[in-house]
Design a protein around this motif. Structure first.
Motif, short mmCIF file in Angstrom:
data_model
loop_
_atom_site.label_atom_id
_atom_site.label_comp_id
_atom_site.label_asym_id
_atom_site.label_seq_id
_atom_site.Cartn_x
_atom_site.Cartn_y
_atom_site.Cartn_z
N ASP A 182 -14.78 28.29 -17.27
CA ASP A 182 -13.63 28.36 -18.19
C ASP A 182 -12.38 27.74 -17.56
N GLU A 183 -12.20 27.96 -16.24
CA GLU A 183 -11.07 27.36 -15.54
C GLU A 183 -11.15 25.83 -15.60
N LEU A 184 -12.34 25.32 -15.37
CA LEU A 184 -12.52 23.87 -15.34
C LEU A 184 -12.33 23.26 -16.72
N VAL A 185 -12.83 23.93 -17.74
CA VAL A 185 -12.64 23.44 -19.11
C VAL A 185 -11.15 23.32 -19.43
N VAL A 216 -19.49 18.49 -19.56
CA VAL A 216 -20.93 18.54 -19.76
C VAL A 216 -21.58 19.38 -18.67
N SER A 217 -21.25 19.07 -17.41
CA SER A 217 -21.83 19.82 -16.29
C SER A 217 -20.96 19.63 -15.05
N TYR A 255 -16.56 19.02 -6.21
CA TYR A 255 -17.56 19.17 -7.27
C TYR A 255 -17.80 17.82 -7.93
N PHE A 256 -19.06 17.55 -8.25
CA PHE A 256 -19.37 16.48 -9.19
C PHE A 256 -19.12 17.03 -10.59
N GLY A 270 -17.27 10.34 -18.97
CA GLY A 270 -17.38 9.76 -17.64
C GLY A 270 -17.83 10.73 -16.57
N LYS A 271 -17.90 10.21 -15.33
CA LYS A 271 -18.30 11.00 -14.18
C LYS A 271 -17.17 10.97 -13.15
#
Length: 315
Positions: free
Chosen positions: A10-13, A25-26, A39-40, A46-47
């Motif tokens: 949730d933090e990353l979103v 996505v991941s 983190y990847f 994109g990546k």
């Protein structure tokens, strides 16, 4: 690169919502390396590599991102930060300074380097040193002669007598390192095999500029030689060494002072990474995914340079 700070989804979103990079996505932690949390991150557009800085504050991090952007803008294949919707590179995530960096194609070199890879690194390092003359920001190195001296003093009591004697002698030999009259400027200072990405023998990018600083340009070259130009035994290999040096020298010639001090600087570079790895081994930090690299690899290289100075005469 390690994971010391866990980032919840949730933090990353919410963090990614401040960028125009699409939806998450991941993501997965990266265990390679030592200093920061990485983190990847894959989004619908994109990546990326997400870095949370464990030791640096906002005031100094702008320098690293400026270095990355500078080299990218000067034609050096290198990782560069993504800007958020307000044009900012540096943000906060999980209470730590954080940056989202465009992930490059290719892989780090996990085995002995090929001659083609040594040639590419020699040439690109020469180009970086030439381009870096126009970089005006300044930052003193954190792992220079003073750091090597003070770190050695904290570690001496943990070493066997023969290693202690060698270390004391090496510090004596290198006592004038900081006053050498050598060309200096912005350096990567950590250009190891896992900090360059390749597709076969084609260099796709340089990454991890978080030790970038003002140093002798010769030191930057020495760091690369000590890692890229070794064989399966971990000792310098003449073919790899000559290949890297020849391609570097096609871009930038060494001064007489650099030639005279080559062995000393090679030893200083080996000493720096032996001491830092030894420090991590004796005084480990906690993390979810961490990697402590073997200090003996650089002790071996340091001893080699003390006994077998590498020549600057090439076929």
């Amino acid at each position: 690169m390690s994971v010391y700070t866990e980032v919840e989804r949730d933090e990353l979103v919410a963090f990614l919502g401040e960028y125009a990079v699409g939806d998450l996505v991941s993501y997965e932690g990266i265990s390679d390396g030592i200093e920061n949390t990485n983190y990847f991150v894959t989004t619908t557009q994109g990546k990326f590599v997400l870095t949370l800085f464990e030791h640096h504050d906002f005031a100094e991090l702008g320098y690293f991102l400026d270095v990355m952007t500078f080299f990218y803008q000067h034609g050096i294949p290198s990782a560069h930060p993504a800007a958020d919707k307000q044009g900012q590179y540096l943000k906060t995530l999980s209470g730590k300074p954080a940056a989202l960096v465009v992930r490059l194609a290719g892989r780090g070199v996990n085995t002995e380097a090929t001659l083609g890879q040594c040639a590419e690194i020699g040439a690109i390092l020469g180009e970086m040193h030439l381009a870096g003359k126009d970089f005006t920001a300044r930052r003193a190195t954190e792992r220079g002669a003073d750091w090597r001296q003070s770190t050695a003093e904290t570690l001496l009591t943990h070493l066997d007598d023969d290693v202690t004697d060698m270390l004391r002698d090496e510090l004596r030999v290198q006592s004038a390192y900081a006053t050498l009259d050598l060309p200096w400027g912005v350096t990567h200072s950590d250009l190891f095999r896992d900090n360059a990405l390749f597709d076969g023998d084609e260099l796709t990018g340089i990454i991890d500029f978080y030790y970038a600083s003002d140093e002798y340009l010769l030191y930057d070259l020495a760091v690369a030689v000590n890692d890229w130009c070794v064989d399966e035994t971990g000792l310098p290999d003449q073919q790899r060494y000559q290949t890297m040096m020849q391609h570097y020298l096609e871009k930038r010639s060494l001064t007489q002072a650099e030639q005279a001090n080559w062995n000393l600087v090679l030893r200083a570079a080996a000493l720096r990474f032996w001491l830092s790895r030894l420090q991590d081994q004796i005084f480990p930090r906690e993390g979810e995914l961490t990697q402590i690299k073997n200090p003996d690899a650089f002790l071996k290289i340091l001893r080699f340079h003390r006994e077998h100075p590498l020549t600057l005469e090439f076929n």
